[in-house]
Design an enzyme around this catalytic site. Structure first.
Site, PDB file in Angstrom:
ATOM      1  N   PHE A 107       0.861  -1.188   0.000  1.00 30.06           N
ATOM      2  CA  PHE A 107       0.000   0.000   0.000  1.00 30.06           C
ATOM      3  C   PHE A 107       0.893   1.232   0.000  1.00 30.06           C
ATOM      4  CE2 PHE A 107      -2.502   3.346   2.083  1.00 30.06           C
ATOM      5  CZ  PHE A 107      -3.636   3.340   1.279  1.00 30.06           C
ATOM      6  N   ILE A 138       4.472  -1.128   3.231  1.00 23.72           N
ATOM      7  CA  ILE A 138       4.144   0.259   2.946  1.00 23.72           C
ATOM      8  C   ILE A 138       5.110   0.767   1.878  1.00 23.72           C
ATOM      9  CG2 ILE A 138       3.844   2.578   3.882  1.00 23.72           C
ATOM     10  CD1 ILE A 138       1.872   0.483   4.997  1.00 23.72           C
ATOM     11  N   LYS A 139       4.561   1.305   0.807  1.00 26.88           N
ATOM     12  CA  LYS A 139       5.393   1.792  -0.304  1.00 26.88           C
ATOM     13  C   LYS A 139       5.860   3.215  -0.014  1.00 26.88           C
ATOM     14  CE  LYS A 139       4.159   0.699  -4.603  1.00 26.88           C
ATOM     15  NZ  LYS A 139       3.309   0.500  -5.801  1.00 26.88           N
ATOM     16  N   VAL A 140       7.175   3.410  -0.090  1.00 23.34           N
ATOM     17  CA  VAL A 140       7.804   4.703   0.153  1.00 23.34           C
ATOM     18  C   VAL A 140       8.660   5.040  -1.063  1.00 23.34           C
ATOM     19  CG1 VAL A 140       9.409   5.977   1.631  1.00 23.34           C
ATOM     20  CG2 VAL A 140       7.866   4.271   2.634  1.00 23.34           C
TER      21      VAL A 140
END
Length: 879
Positions: A107, A138-140
């Protein structure tokens, strides 16, 4: 094992670059895990926009969430995180089976946080806790601030997918941040054996950027992205080995796997599985759109360990690029910025879509409304069941030619339109930069020299969007009438005009004649652009003549299905149209038409079923009713419908531009389809005419409408039992024209008596006026008045087409469709000035005469009812 299972066995985990609630709840995701060895999913705002805006999956949830006034961003998070949790639940088995190595769902953080490490860290921790599933990442983004966030998030026990990586240098920083994060966590005596991370290295965008800077015949084209990835993989092997890493591995640390993203090819000259075939290796992930998975399943090349092959050659490739003055680091920075900007736009667009969705759903507005009689309703419902039982929509998306015919000819190589919008999204920066540069050099006008699908979509863009200060004035030339050609010539500032020569085949006689004329006149190759398929005569000629640019379109798209490809988007970009809005809307409609959507809820499928079924019952005159601002869409639909369905004695007759009248002016062979509402439709429905109203908001809806109608015609072809992608009768008039031109004799057979032709009109017929005239406002008004007079007198459908343009549109229906057409060919006896075609033994006037005569003879040969008259004779008979 199938190819995807073999790919997984070779060390490359397979993730799906898409997510929607229907995949979760409908069992499709579980099927892909079982049959394709799918081990993960990635998502982003663009994906959720398509899923939420393009389906009814979320409607009930939106109603419930929105009972109290809610911010659309809050609504998004509630909907999206529920999907992430649902998907994580489905992948829980994979997660456990692989000992937490795989089974992850990603996400993405809002891109507005890309340059704020502190807020990114806080938001990522909040989301990870809120989702509360161990197999979530978690997409960064891989910005400098994002790299700092990776270290702290890893130390905090958050699984991270670092995205938007384009260079080896950026990858090294990300890998170092992950390792440092693990070291910090280990030093704090916290477990590190449950931490997972991937580094998402983008592939195709690198080739798109670098190829645009390389010479046309450079051997480096299509090689740099794979070389870049192979060098990055070598660094991965080095970074995750040695004493430093072994200490972490002994404590249970997992390597940060390279993830290959953006692996759908964008250049039609490259194999569609290139970025999967060449990037196979241990401890890697390839996240693919479903169409790339299906392509690999069908014909992918299992090259186990291909990542490890040619490492030195890869380094040499990158060095060679540098020797040409191309700075890959600089390109990486630019692509990162473009990616973040695109994600920001995506998120803004997502919020806007949600606002509109909330308003529509809560107000009870439906996507379409149908008023059909009981018999037609029952037949449509029966066909819905048939398509469901036959998995027809799934087969369509899988490009299974047997859905239509046993022979794959002109089917298997004509289905690229299904996914071209996704391909074109990555080319938006290139197209916008091309337009910006031309505008900066003083170009103020762009003339499209094309026919059929190559020109009609340009006309839609020209007429549907007002000109702005960043766009050129778009002109479309799709006539060989000497006065029309001369009129375009005289209306243009020739030194400030770009000429777009658009032809799929590269040999269209009208386009090549226009090219010869204007190139001779302007004599400046930098003012000429070609849009064509790879390997065509036009492509070779354009390169030889030194055109400003040659755009090669994906070859697996037919002309009438090419609106969302380069044939439509290059002119649109020059006109200043918002390409992202158009393609986003198209993607949303594609999502709504996906095979995981029930057929009765599928907007493209339902529209195609309704038209096809109605046609089998003799209700085969589809009357299109459009808002004035997108009136030109009708001509595009006309070509798509007529050329797709008019064959084997069957067909749907499109009726566009015919003003609505009271019910008693029509026979019972009409189906009325309207975008938005229009006065008179309810009266028609009450009188027993079938009426379909489709929800419409604004011109940027056109992207979705292009896809809806293309999909509908593909489905209608199935219902009618014909191939909707070929055009077997189009060549008849073309061959007859060539024979006349070769003979050098343009003898006119004279005019016919129109009265007997009109007396032959029967209920269920349609009258087509075929005008070989200069298309002026006055001429159009005269022909419009004539068609309405015929409709009202005989209660039959009427159409008007200008030649030779209609030969590339309704001409197929006229000769290959049902023999219910009554044709009035209107010829011009005074063609105006002689306009020569350089290096041709005939002029534009001769070509126009030959085309009119050739079509007349072809209609006669097919046993069609046809009369040939002048405009004055037509006026006299109808007065």
């Amino acid at each position: 094992m199938n190819r995807l299972q073999q790919l997984h066995q070779a060390g490359t985990a397979i993730w799906l670059d898409f997510l929607r609630r229907g995949l979760i709840e409908g069992g499709e995701l579980a099927r892909m895990i079982d049959q394709w060895d799918l081990t993960g999913v990635t998502s982003n705002p663009s994906i959720f926009k398509k899923a939420i805006g393009g389906s009814t999956d979320y409607d009930q949830a939106i109603v419930e969430i929105s009972r109290e006034e809610r911010d659309p961003v809050d609504v998004f998070y509630e909907l999206a995180l529920e999907d992430i949790q649902g998907a994580a639940g489905i992948f829980a088995g994979v997660y456990e089976k692989t000992n937490r190595q795989d089974g992850y769902v990603s996400f993405e953080l809002e891109s507005s946080l890309a340059h704020d490490a502190e807020v990114s860290i806080s938001k990522a921790k909040e989301l990870f806790a809120r989702i509360d599933r161990p197999n979530v990442m978690i997409k960064v983004p891989g910005t400098p601030e994002g790299v700092n966030a990776v270290e702290e998030l890893t130390a905090a026990g958050v699984n991270v997918n670092i995205t938007l990586l384009f260079s080896v240098e950026s990858y090294e920083k990300v890998a170092e941040a992950y390792i440092k994060g693990l070291e910090l966590r280990k030093a704090a005596r916290l477990p590190i054996d449950g931490i997972a991370s991937v580094a998402s290295f983008f592939i195709s965008r690198v080739d798109t950027a670098v190829d645009s800077l390389l010479p046309e015949k450079s051997p480096l084209r299509g090689k740099v992205a794979i070389a870049n990835a192979k060098v990055a993989y070598q660094r991965f092997l080095e970074l995750f080995s040695g004493p430093r890493w072994e200490k972490l591995a002994a404590a249970g640390a997992r390597v940060q796997r390279p993830l290959w993203a953006s692996t759908g090819t964008k250049n039609p000259e490259y194999p569609d599985t290139l970025y999967v075939d060449e990037l196979i290796g241990p401890n890697t992930v390839n996240t693919m759109p479903q169409q790339t998975m299906e392509a690999f399943l069908d014909h992918g090349n299992i090259k186990a360990g291909s990542l490890l092959e040619g490492a030195e050659e890869a380094k040499a490739t990158l060095a060679a690029v540098g020797d040409l003055g191309i700075d890959l680091r600089e390109i990486g920075v630019r692509l990162e910025k473009e990616g973040i900007d695109a994600f920001e736009k995506d998120f803004s667009s997502l919020v806007q879509t949600l606002e509109q969705k909330i308003e529509r759903v809560c107000a009870g507005r439906v996507r379409w409304e149908a008023k059909l009689d009981a018999e037609l309703t029952q037949l449509v419902d029966t066909m819905v069941v048939e398509l469901t039982d036959n998995d027809a929509i799934g087969r369509l998306w899988r490009k299974d030619h047997t859905l239509w015919k046993p022979d794959a000819t002109e089917i298997s190589d004509r289905l690229g339109w299904l996914t071209v919008a996704d391909t074109m999204l990555e080319r938006i920066p290139e197209l916008e930069e091309f337009a910006k540069q031309a505008w900066a050099e003083g170009m103020t006008h762009a003339v499209v020299l094309g026919m059929g699908g190559s020109s009609l979509v340009s006309e839609v863009f020209r007429n549907s969007f007002s000109s702005n200060d960043r766009g050129m004035e778009l002109v479309v030339l799709d006539s060989t009438h000497p006065r029309t050609v001369a009129g375009v010539r005289d209306s243009l500032p020739l030194d400030k005009t770009l000429f777009l020569v658009a032809s799929k085949s590269g040999t269209t006689v009208e386009s090549t004649s226009h090219l010869a004329y204007f190139f001779d006149l302007v004599n400046n190759p930098s003012q000429f652009v070609a849009i064509t398929d790879p390997g065509t005569l036009l492509a070779r000629l354009a390169n030889l003549m030194g055109f400003r640019k040659v755009f090669l379109n994906p070859p697996d798209i037919g002309g009438r299905y090419s609106a969302l490809s380069l044939f439509g988007l290059v002119p649109a970009a020059l006109a200043g149209v918002d390409l992202l809005a158009i393609l986003d809307d198209a993607e949303e409609m594609a999502c709504a038409s996906h095979h995981c959507v029930p057929v009765e809820q599928n907007p493209g499928a339902w529209l195609g079923i309704t038209q096809g079924v109605a046609a089998t019952q003799g209700v085969d005159k589809v009357t299109i009713v459009l808002p004035e601002e997108i009136r030109s869409l009708g001509d595009w639909i006309e070509q798509l419908m007529a050329e797709s369905t008019g064959k084997e004695g069957k067909g749907i007759v499109p009726v566009v531009g015919e003003d609505l009248a009271p019910p008693d002016h029509y026979g019972m062979d009409r189906l009325f389809i309207s975008l938005g509402d229009a006065a008179g439709l309810d009266d028609l429905a009450k009188a027993g005419h079938p009426v379909v109203k489709i929800d419409y908001s604004r011109p940027t809806d056109l992207g979705g409408e292009f896809f809806r109608w293309e999909f509908a015609m593909a489905v209608a072809g199935y219902v009618l039992g014909i191939n909707p992608f070929d055009q077997p009768n189009v060549a008849q008039a073309k061959d007859a024209t060539e024979a006349i031109l070769d003979s050098g004799s343009f003898d006119d057979p004279g005019e016919d008596d129109l009265v007997p032709l009109l007396e032959s009109i029967q209920p269920g017929d349609y009258v087509a006026i075929l005008a070989y005239l200069d298309r002026t406002d006055e001429t159009e008004q005269t022909l419009q008045a004539t068609r309405l007079s015929i409709r009202d007198s005989y209660r039959v459908a009427t159409t008007v087409g200008f030649g030779p343009r209609y030969l590339h549109s309704t001409g197929q229906l006229h000769k290959g469709g049902p023999n219910t057409g009554v044709f009035i060919q209107v010829i011009d006896t005074a063609l105006g000035e002689e306009v020569p075609i350089p290096d041709a033994p005939y002029s534009f006037g001769d070509l126009m005469k030959a085309q009119a005569l050739g079509d007349y003879r072809s209609l006669k040969d097919e046993g069609r009812r046809v009369a040939r008259v002048t405009l004055d004779q037509l006026r006299e008979v109808m007065s």
